[in-house]
Write a protein that holds these residues in place. Structure first.
Motif, mmCIF file in Angstrom:
data_model
loop_
_atom_site.group_PDB
_atom_site.id
_atom_site.type_symbol
_atom_site.label_atom_id
_atom_site.label_comp_id
_atom_site.label_asym_id
_atom_site.label_seq_id
_atom_site.Cartn_x
_atom_site.Cartn_y
_atom_site.Cartn_z
ATOM 1 N N ILE A 71 -14.939 -1.320 -2.278
ATOM 2 C CA ILE A 71 -15.161 -2.650 -2.860
ATOM 3 C C ILE A 71 -15.513 -2.543 -4.343
ATOM 4 C CG2 ILE A 71 -16.691 -4.665 -2.828
ATOM 5 C CD1 ILE A 71 -16.941 -4.291 0.195
ATOM 6 N N LYS A 72 -16.324 -1.543 -4.692
ATOM 7 C CA LYS A 72 -16.827 -1.404 -6.062
ATOM 8 C C LYS A 72 -15.758 -0.946 -7.038
ATOM 9 C CE LYS A 72 -20.089 1.248 -8.872
ATOM 10 N NZ LYS A 72 -21.100 2.323 -8.887
ATOM 11 N N ASN A 73 -14.959 0.031 -6.658
ATOM 12 C CA ASN A 73 -13.994 0.647 -7.575
ATOM 13 C C ASN A 73 -12.660 -0.096 -7.537
ATOM 14 O OD1 ASN A 73 -12.293 2.307 -9.067
ATOM 15 N ND2 ASN A 73 -13.184 4.195 -8.262
ATOM 16 N N ARG A 74 -12.317 -0.741 -8.630
ATOM 17 C CA ARG A 74 -11.071 -1.518 -8.688
ATOM 18 C C ARG A 74 -9.840 -0.627 -8.583
ATOM 19 N NH1 ARG A 74 -11.597 -6.745 -9.987
ATOM 20 N NH2 ARG A 74 -9.390 -6.830 -10.578
ATOM 21 N N ASN A 75 -9.977 0.654 -8.939
ATOM 22 C CA ASN A 75 -8.845 1.580 -8.816
ATOM 23 C C ASN A 75 -8.484 1.836 -7.353
ATOM 24 O OD1 ASN A 75 -8.666 1.933 -11.603
ATOM 25 N ND2 ASN A 75 -10.124 3.631 -11.600
ATOM 26 N N LEU A 76 -9.396 1.502 -6.450
ATOM 27 C CA LEU A 76 -9.159 1.689 -5.018
ATOM 28 C C LEU A 76 -8.691 0.397 -4.349
ATOM 29 C CD1 LEU A 76 -12.312 3.875 -4.152
ATOM 30 C CD2 LEU A 76 -9.992 4.641 -4.710
ATOM 31 N N HIS A 77 -8.445 -0.627 -5.155
ATOM 32 C CA HIS A 77 -7.989 -1.897 -4.596
ATOM 33 C C HIS A 77 -6.470 -1.869 -4.416
ATOM 34 C CE1 HIS A 77 -11.785 -4.334 -5.974
ATOM 35 N NE2 HIS A 77 -12.055 -3.282 -5.227
ATOM 36 N N SER A 78 -6.033 -1.155 -3.385
ATOM 37 C CA SER A 78 -4.618 -1.054 -3.045
ATOM 38 C C SER A 78 -4.495 -1.137 -1.527
ATOM 39 C CB SER A 78 -4.043 0.273 -3.550
ATOM 40 O OG SER A 78 -4.677 1.367 -2.913
ATOM 41 N N PRO A 79 -3.293 -1.465 -1.024
ATOM 42 C CA PRO A 79 -3.133 -1.614 0.433
ATOM 43 C C PRO A 79 -3.634 -0.417 1.234
ATOM 44 C CG PRO A 79 -1.221 -2.498 -0.678
ATOM 45 C CD PRO A 79 -2.083 -1.879 -1.742
ATOM 46 N N MET A 80 -3.347 0.819 0.779
ATOM 47 C CA MET A 80 -3.756 1.981 1.553
ATOM 48 C C MET A 80 -5.267 2.037 1.704
ATOM 49 S SD MET A 80 -3.248 6.095 0.959
ATOM 50 C CE MET A 80 -4.641 6.225 -0.156
ATOM 51 N N TYR A 81 -5.983 1.788 0.612
ATOM 52 C CA TYR A 81 -7.444 1.840 0.678
ATOM 53 C C TYR A 81 -8.023 0.631 1.402
ATOM 54 C CZ TYR A 81 -7.758 6.002 -2.187
ATOM 55 O OH TYR A 81 -7.668 7.293 -2.637
ATOM 56 N N TYR A 82 -7.314 -0.492 1.393
ATOM 57 C CA TYR A 82 -7.736 -1.623 2.226
ATOM 58 C C TYR A 82 -7.693 -1.226 3.704
ATOM 59 C CZ TYR A 82 -7.141 -4.612 -1.912
ATOM 60 O OH TYR A 82 -7.237 -5.177 -3.151
ATOM 61 N N PHE A 83 -6.615 -0.518 4.078
ATOM 62 C CA PHE A 83 -6.484 -0.075 5.471
ATOM 63 C C PHE A 83 -7.547 0.981 5.810
ATOM 64 C CE2 PHE A 83 -1.738 -1.045 4.763
ATOM 65 C CZ PHE A 83 -1.928 -2.361 5.120
ATOM 66 N N ILE A 84 -7.814 1.884 4.858
ATOM 67 C CA ILE A 84 -8.856 2.892 5.075
ATOM 68 C C ILE A 84 -10.216 2.221 5.208
ATOM 69 C CG2 ILE A 84 -10.128 4.757 3.921
ATOM 70 C CD1 ILE A 84 -7.518 5.850 2.913
#
Length: 325
Positions: A71-84
């Motif tokens: 939630i905090k890191n915008r670089n992780l705001h992608s479909p794969m990390y949403y699923f993770i």
């Protein structure tokens, strides 16, 4: 009759009626870690409630940190990390249900709580629903992540048009609705062996789906990479394969940790009265520990395989430590 009986006072996870198994599970208490042999010469591993509680709390904290990091890191705001992130929430369901159940057991064992049987039944239903939701959602998100990696590798140029944020959110909503609905149905019809058949079939189907997808990825990825000559695209290919490898590890850990549980279900259907199977049934608490360990290990895999996530987790832990100090 409950499938498990972590104490003689409380029902436990996935209370399915198995008739003749009650005589064998009645004495499955968890007051020591020593192994014992019964009249059938079965080795029974006894596990303390405190171990369940400790592992559950550690797993809960780890998965909360993973969710907060994404939630905090915008670089992780992608479909794969949403699923993770959703996979971490699924693991949290296991941790929360285990912690709540164990606390009730410990309070009762020490005479600090006297709960009405009706309340226990409601609590058991809630815990069972959380576990069922976790099983279905975990398997579903493992399949979703595998499909996402497959699209990334073989349809790299069209990935952002295929796997949009809106579609990812829709998939997440559908998976959670299906998981919650199926868990409610499982609890309502828990006396029917069809529930066990459905769980085992779903488990096997998702494993075959993932195995076929990963096999195709790893066989053809090398051939596919030769067609991509630009440096930035080659780098993307390497990153995608790293993501596929991460999810392969996650799937392998899931099979190891959940495999004994599903083998337990299969044996219940095929040989509920066999002496050998009954020996297997008596160590169900050991299988529960493995399930909790899966929830504990998954966040470590995320952190180890993703430098970005690892860095964010370190920042969260340091911030929490500084605030605590």
């Amino acid at each position: 009759m409950e499938m498990t009986n972590r104490s003689q006072h409380y029902p436990s996870i996935l209370h399915v009626e198995f008739g003749s198994l009650s005589d064998y599970m009645e004495e499955n208490e968890t007051n020591s870690t020593t192994g014992e042999r019964d009249s059938l010469d079965c080795l029974q591993i006894r596990i303390p409630q405190e171990l369940f509680l400790a592992l559950g709390l550690i797993s809960l904290v780890e998965n909360i940190l993973v969710v907060l990091a994404i939630i905090k890191n915008r670089n992780l705001h992608s479909p794969m990390y949403y699923f993770i992130c959703c996979l971490a929430v699924s693991d949290m369901l296991v941790s929360v249900s285990n912690v709540v159940e164990t606390i009730f057991m410990l309070l009762n064992d020490h005479g600090l709580m006297d709960v009405h049987p009706g309340m226990l039944r409601h609590l058991d239903n809630i815990i069972d629903m959380m576990i069922c939701s976790s099983v279905v959602s975990s398997l579903s998100f493992l399949c979703t992540i595998a499909a996402d990696r497959y699209i990334t590798i073989f349809y790299a140029l069209r990935y952002h048009s295929i796997m949009t944020t809106q579609r990812a959110v829709t998939i997440i909503v559908v998976v959670w609705l299906a998981s919650i609905t199926s868990s409610i149905l499982f609890i309502v019809y828990h006396t029917d062996n069809a529930v066990i058949v459905c769980l085992v079939t779903f488990f096997c189907t998702t494993l075959v789906f993932n195995a076929v997808l990963y096999l195709h990825m790893f066989i053809l990825a090398h051939v596919h990479s030769r067609r991509i000559v630009a440096f930035h695209k080659s780098r993307r290919q390497s990153t995608s394969m790293k993501g596929a490898m991460t999810l392969t590890i996650l799937l392998g850990v899931f099979i190891i940790c959940w495999g004994p549980f599903f083998l337990h279900l299969i044996l219940i259907l095929t040989c509920p009265t066999s002496p050998f199977c009954n020996c297997f049934f008596r160590n169900f608490n050991l299988f529960l520990i493995l399930i909790i360990c899966n929830s504990l290990i998954d966040p470590l895999i995320y952190a180890y395989r993703s430098q970005e996530l690892r860095k964010t987790l370190q920042e969260l832990v340091l911030c929490s430590w500084c605030l605590g100090a």
